[in-house]
Write an enzyme that holds these catalytic residues in place. Structure first.
Site, PDB file in Angstrom:
ATOM      1  N   ASP A  31    -177.789  -1.208  -4.264  1.00 60.12           N
ATOM      2  CA  ASP A  31    -176.378  -2.109  -4.392  1.00 60.12           C
ATOM      3  C   ASP A  31    -176.593  -3.172  -3.481  1.00 60.12           C
ATOM      4  OD1 ASP A  31    -173.198  -0.710  -4.713  1.00 60.12           O
ATOM      5  OD2 ASP A  31    -173.569  -2.608  -4.012  1.00 60.12           O
ATOM      6  N   SER A 124    -166.276  -0.233 -20.928  1.00 59.69           N
ATOM      7  CA  SER A 124    -164.890  -0.180 -20.742  1.00 59.69           C
ATOM      8  C   SER A 124    -164.207  -0.267 -21.948  1.00 59.69           C
ATOM      9  CB  SER A 124    -164.431  -1.520 -19.905  1.00 59.69           C
ATOM     10  OG  SER A 124    -163.171  -1.580 -19.915  1.00 59.69           O
ATOM     11  N   TYR A 149    -164.900 -11.190 -18.516  1.00 60.56           N
ATOM     12  CA  TYR A 149    -165.271  -9.726 -17.933  1.00 60.56           C
ATOM     13  C   TYR A 149    -165.414  -8.847 -19.146  1.00 60.56           C
ATOM     14  CZ  TYR A 149    -164.898  -4.889 -16.419  1.00 60.56           C
ATOM     15  OH  TYR A 149    -165.390  -3.552 -16.287  1.00 60.56           O
ATOM     16  N   LYS A 153    -168.919  -7.043 -21.072  1.00 64.31           N
ATOM     17  CA  LYS A 153    -169.176  -5.719 -21.218  1.00 64.31           C
ATOM     18  C   LYS A 153    -169.621  -5.420 -22.668  1.00 64.31           C
ATOM     19  CE  LYS A 153    -168.319  -3.650 -17.160  1.00 64.31           C
ATOM     20  NZ  LYS A 153    -169.467  -3.082 -16.725  1.00 64.31           N
ATOM     21  N   ARG A 231    -150.889   3.222 -20.084  1.00 69.55           N
ATOM     22  CA  ARG A 231    -152.542   3.470 -19.712  1.00 69.55           C
ATOM     23  C   ARG A 231    -153.117   4.776 -19.722  1.00 69.55           C
ATOM     24  NH1 ARG A 231    -151.334  -0.983 -21.018  1.00 69.55           N
ATOM     25  NH2 ARG A 231    -151.939  -2.939 -20.232  1.00 69.55           N
TER      26      ARG A 231
HETATM   27  P1  NAD Z   1    -166.919  -1.582  -7.583  1.00 71.36           P
HETATM   28  O1  NAD Z   1    -166.886  -2.923  -7.351  1.00 71.36           O
HETATM   29  O2  NAD Z   1    -166.416  -0.604  -6.681  1.00 71.36           O
HETATM   30  O3  NAD Z   1    -168.588  -1.006  -7.884  1.00 71.36           O
HETATM   31  C1  NAD Z   1    -169.463  -2.183  -8.431  1.00 71.36           C
HETATM   32  C2  NAD Z   1    -170.490  -2.153  -7.392  1.00 71.36           C
HETATM   33  O4  NAD Z   1    -171.701  -3.026  -7.982  1.00 71.36           O
HETATM   34  C3  NAD Z   1    -170.090  -2.406  -5.918  1.00 71.36           C
HETATM   35  O5  NAD Z   1    -170.771  -1.722  -4.961  1.00 71.36           O
HETATM   36  C4  NAD Z   1    -171.093  -3.911  -5.635  1.00 71.36           C
HETATM   37  O6  NAD Z   1    -171.381  -4.200  -4.560  1.00 71.36           O
HETATM   38  C5  NAD Z   1    -172.070  -3.654  -6.673  1.00 71.36           C
HETATM   39  N1  NAD Z   1    -172.585  -4.779  -7.164  1.00 71.36           N
HETATM   40  C6  NAD Z   1    -171.957  -5.937  -7.826  1.00 71.36           C
HETATM   41  N2  NAD Z   1    -172.819  -6.942  -8.536  1.00 71.36           N
HETATM   42  C7  NAD Z   1    -174.119  -6.497  -8.117  1.00 71.36           C
HETATM   43  C8  NAD Z   1    -175.366  -6.738  -8.461  1.00 71.36           C
HETATM   44  N3  NAD Z   1    -175.628  -8.005  -8.743  1.00 71.36           N
HETATM   45  N4  NAD Z   1    -176.433  -6.250  -7.676  1.00 71.36           N
HETATM   46  C9  NAD Z   1    -176.355  -5.015  -6.992  1.00 71.36           C
HETATM   47  N5  NAD Z   1    -174.815  -4.516  -6.850  1.00 71.36           N
HETATM   48  C10 NAD Z   1    -174.214  -4.947  -7.556  1.00 71.36           C
HETATM   49  O7  NAD Z   1    -166.567  -1.351  -9.155  1.00 71.36           O
HETATM   50  P2  NAD Z   1    -166.111   0.347  -9.718  1.00 71.36           P
HETATM   51  O8  NAD Z   1    -164.861   0.524  -9.983  1.00 71.36           O
HETATM   52  O9  NAD Z   1    -167.016   1.201  -9.140  1.00 71.36           O
HETATM   53  O10 NAD Z   1    -166.819  -0.198 -11.521  1.00 71.36           O
HETATM   54  C11 NAD Z   1    -168.205   0.396 -11.542  1.00 71.36           C
HETATM   55  C12 NAD Z   1    -168.503  -0.097 -12.969  1.00 71.36           C
HETATM   56  O11 NAD Z   1    -167.559   0.274 -13.725  1.00 71.36           O
HETATM   57  C13 NAD Z   1    -168.288  -1.583 -13.145  1.00 71.36           C
HETATM   58  O12 NAD Z   1    -169.667  -2.011 -13.877  1.00 71.36           O
HETATM   59  C14 NAD Z   1    -167.282  -1.783 -13.786  1.00 71.36           C
HETATM   60  O13 NAD Z   1    -167.255  -2.975 -14.847  1.00 71.36           O
HETATM   61  C15 NAD Z   1    -166.965  -0.693 -14.572  1.00 71.36           C
HETATM   62  N6  NAD Z   1    -165.707  -0.294 -15.082  1.00 71.36           N
HETATM   63  C16 NAD Z   1    -164.566  -0.239 -14.109  1.00 71.36           C
HETATM   64  C17 NAD Z   1    -163.190   0.155 -14.307  1.00 71.36           C
HETATM   65  C18 NAD Z   1    -162.360   0.246 -13.038  1.00 71.36           C
HETATM   66  O14 NAD Z   1    -161.018   0.254 -13.468  1.00 71.36           O
HETATM   67  N7  NAD Z   1    -162.732   0.373 -12.004  1.00 71.36           N
HETATM   68  C19 NAD Z   1    -162.899   0.496 -15.641  1.00 71.36           C
HETATM   69  C20 NAD Z   1    -164.041   0.391 -16.480  1.00 71.36           C
HETATM   70  C21 NAD Z   1    -165.273  -0.198 -16.315  1.00 71.36           C
HETATM   71  C1  WQD Z   2    -152.395  -1.108 -15.360  1.00 70.37           C
HETATM   72  C2  WQD Z   2    -150.899  -1.234 -15.888  1.00 70.37           C
HETATM   73  C3  WQD Z   2    -150.172  -3.310 -15.897  1.00 70.37           C
HETATM   74  C4  WQD Z   2    -150.614  -3.952 -11.520  1.00 70.37           C
HETATM   75  C5  WQD Z   2    -157.876  -3.146 -15.977  1.00 70.37           C
HETATM   76  C6  WQD Z   2    -159.004  -4.150 -16.690  1.00 70.37           C
HETATM   77  C7  WQD Z   2    -159.748  -3.169 -17.563  1.00 70.37           C
HETATM   78  C8  WQD Z   2    -160.115  -2.291 -16.482  1.00 70.37           C
HETATM   79  C9  WQD Z   2    -159.384  -1.255 -15.796  1.00 70.37           C
HETATM   80  C10 WQD Z   2    -162.657  -2.635 -15.780  1.00 70.37           C
HETATM   81  C11 WQD Z   2    -150.610  -2.543 -16.687  1.00 70.37           C
HETATM   82  C12 WQD Z   2    -149.390  -2.739 -14.696  1.00 70.37           C
HETATM   83  C13 WQD Z   2    -150.520  -3.466 -12.714  1.00 70.37           C
HETATM   84  C14 WQD Z   2    -149.391  -4.291 -10.849  1.00 70.37           C
HETATM   85  C15 WQD Z   2    -148.382  -3.859 -12.838  1.00 70.37           C
HETATM   86  N1  WQD Z   2    -161.233  -2.729 -15.537  1.00 70.37           N
HETATM   87  N2  WQD Z   2    -149.325  -3.319 -13.205  1.00 70.37           N
HETATM   88  N3  WQD Z   2    -148.147  -4.425 -11.335  1.00 70.37           N
HETATM   89  O1  WQD Z   2    -154.818  -3.939 -16.794  1.00 70.37           O
HETATM   90  O2  WQD Z   2    -154.880  -1.554 -17.921  1.00 70.37           O
HETATM   91  O3  WQD Z   2    -157.152  -2.358 -16.927  1.00 70.37           O
HETATM   92  O4  WQD Z   2    -158.474  -2.141 -15.154  1.00 70.37           O
HETATM   93  O5  WQD Z   2    -162.889  -2.523 -16.653  1.00 70.37           O
HETATM   94  O6  WQD Z   2    -160.793  -4.145 -17.932  1.00 70.37           O
HETATM   95  O7  WQD Z   2    -158.222  -4.760 -17.577  1.00 70.37           O
HETATM   96  O8  WQD Z   2    -155.200  -2.028 -15.300  1.00 70.37           O
HETATM   97  O9  WQD Z   2    -154.211  -1.045 -13.125  1.00 70.37           O
HETATM   98  O10 WQD Z   2    -154.391  -3.696 -13.790  1.00 70.37           O
HETATM   99  O11 WQD Z   2    -152.755  -2.304 -15.021  1.00 70.37           O
HETATM  100  O12 WQD Z   2    -147.142  -3.531 -13.515  1.00 70.37           O
HETATM  101  O13 WQD Z   2    -149.433  -5.137  -9.804  1.00 70.37           O
HETATM  102  O14 WQD Z   2    -150.138  -1.559 -14.661  1.00 70.37           O
HETATM  103  O15 WQD Z   2    -149.190  -4.562 -16.571  1.00 70.37           O
HETATM  104  O16 WQD Z   2    -149.740  -1.980 -17.664  1.00 70.37           O
HETATM  105  P1  WQD Z   2    -155.465  -2.600 -16.648  1.00 70.37           P
HETATM  106  P2  WQD Z   2    -154.204  -2.389 -13.972  1.00 70.37           P
END
Ligand code: NAD
Ligand code: WQD
Length: 339
Positions: A31, A124, A149, A153, A231
């Site tokens: 990381d 995602s 973003y 993905k 959601r």
């Molecule tokens: P996060 O930001 O907490 O974790 C991502 C980690 O990757 C961090 O520790 C960051 O330091 C590291 N990182 C980023 N770029 C890097 C690089 N170039 N080299 C090495 N390390 C790097 O996010 P998260 O919520 O734990 O998400 C993890 C994965 O899941 C991400 O790919 C994110 O897109 C995906 N994802 C997250 C969500 C969500 O809502 N949290 C939803 C769907 C998909």
């Molecule tokens: C959830 C609900 C908002 C914040 C996002 C990314 C998605 C994934 C997950 C990476 C929605 C509402 C939110 C606030 C609100 N990430 N909301 N007030 O938008 O479903 O998904 O995170 O992959 O790619 O798009 O999640 O938590 O932002 O929103 O009313 O301050 O809460 O409108 O209905 P979302 P979220």
């Protein structure tokens, strides 16, 4: 042999590292700490009583990636590393394509060079085309995401699909997360977003501890039961368990597999607020405001494929989510910041 977690110091990665260690796996975290604290891994080691190896590095550093894969005797990779802020991606598309797509390309080149060909990828639900037909199954059409973003993905899914088609010895799992939330029950690790949270639940808990004044509810005129967005919120520990199941299923099998990781049911923003108020025993100040650009009305998973094929399903409900998220926030008001 060990499992390498790119981005394993982050929110989902640290919880997955904990689950893997508890399952007896050896874990290496790689990381660059661009959005994480080393402290998360120190706490994971404390919670499990097991040590892990940490390598500070960028996935775009192909030489270091390759050196790490060889030196640490890695047989599989779970790829969490990536930038994930939707709004930021709109203003900085090149940074997102470079980090997420370019970084994945670099990782795969390093893996191919050393013969490590088992990969679990953090995809995602954002890759799905906008749809009114809920729940979403893995067969639902993917589409042109509304932000760089989401496009990054989908591009990575295409990259991995082409890679596996060209070399069937690759074993790849595409895990499409819905809305990961919550924290480990200890309250020692959790979601610690940089700056003001984009996502709903960390915003709610930061209002709860007084770091933020009030929650803006983005839209109350959606075609949903109470007008607010719906959601599929999945507990991060259930999500972590899904990674272990997927890894064990694909390892060494060859093939490309796609699974939704969601609970199969949706909750509205107002339902989330009510659930939080019940657990925290305090009213949450909020205001109904206009919709957020790019938001959709509702999105939840058909989680049946992972249930049938991986024998995996979400086991924690909304009360568990709120209890664990609130414990993390109250025990760590400034996140890892004070660590
Ligand atoms: P996060 O930001 O907490 O974790 C991502 C980690 O990757 C961090 O520790 C960051 O330091 C590291 N990182 C980023 N770029 C890097 C690089 N170039 N080299 C090495 N390390 C790097 O996010 P998260 O919520 O734990 O998400 C993890 C994965 O899941 C991400 O790919 C994110 O897109 C995906 N994802 C997250 C969500 C969500 O809502 N949290 C939803 C769907 C998909
Ligand atoms: C959830 C609900 C908002 C914040 C996002 C990314 C998605 C994934 C997950 C990476 C929605 C509402 C939110 C606030 C609100 N990430 N909301 N007030 O938008 O479903 O998904 O995170 O992959 O790619 O798009 O999640 O938590 O932002 O929103 O009313 O301050 O809460 O409108 O209905 P979302 P979220």
């Amino acid at each position: 042999m060990a499992v390498l977690l790119t981005g394993g110091a982050g929110f989902i990665g640290s919880h997955t590292a904990l689950v893997l260690l508890e399952a007896g796996q050896d874990v290496v975290v790689y990381d660059n700490l661009s959005n994480a604290s080393r402290e998360s891994l120190t706490r994971v080691e404390h919670l499990t009583g097991r040590s892990l190896t940490f390598v500070e590095g960028d996935i775009r550093d192909t030489a270091l990636m390759r050196q790490t894969l060889e030196a640490e005797n890695i047989d599989s990779v779970i790829h969490f590393a990536g930038l994930k802020a939707v709004g930021e991606s709109v203003s900085q598309p090149l940074a997102y394509y470079d980090n997420n797509v370019g970084g994945t390309l670099s990782l795969c080149q390093a893996m191919e060079a050393v013969g490590v060909k088992t990969l679990v990828f953090s995809s995602s639900a954002t890759v799905y085309a906008e749809s009114r037909n809920m729940p979403l199954a893995e067969t639902a059409p993917t589409g042109r995401p509304t932000n760089p973003y989401g496009s990054s993905k989908l591009m990575i899914e295409w990259l991995l699909t082409d890679l596996q088609a060209a070399d069937p010895s690759w074993s790849i799992a595409l895990l499409r997360y819905f809305n990961p939330v919550g924290s480990h029950e200890s309250g020692q690790i959790g979601e610690d977003p940089n700056g003001q949270p984009n996502n709903l639940l960390p915003f709610i808990t930061q209002v709860g501890v007084g770091r933020l004044q009030e929650l803006s509810v983005y839209g109350s005129d959606y075609p949903t039961a109470d007008g607010t967005g719906v959601r599929d919120y999945i507990h991060v520990m259930d999500l972590a368990a899904g990674h272990l199941k997927a890894l064990r299923y694909v390892a060494g099998q060859g093939g490309l597999y796609t699974w939704n990781l969601g609970t199969g049911r949706g909750y509205s923003v107002l339902e989330m607020i009510k659930a939080f108020e019940k657990i925290s025993e305090k009213p949450l100040p909020y205001r109904l405001v206009d919709r957020r650009a790019g938001d959709i009305a509702e999105c939840w998973a058909d989680a049946g494929k992972a249930d049938r094929e991986l024998d995996w399903r979400a086991e924690r409900g909304l009360e568990d989510i709120m209890r664990d998220a609130w414990r993390w926030q109250t025990d760590n008001p400034a996140g890892f910041g004070q660590a």
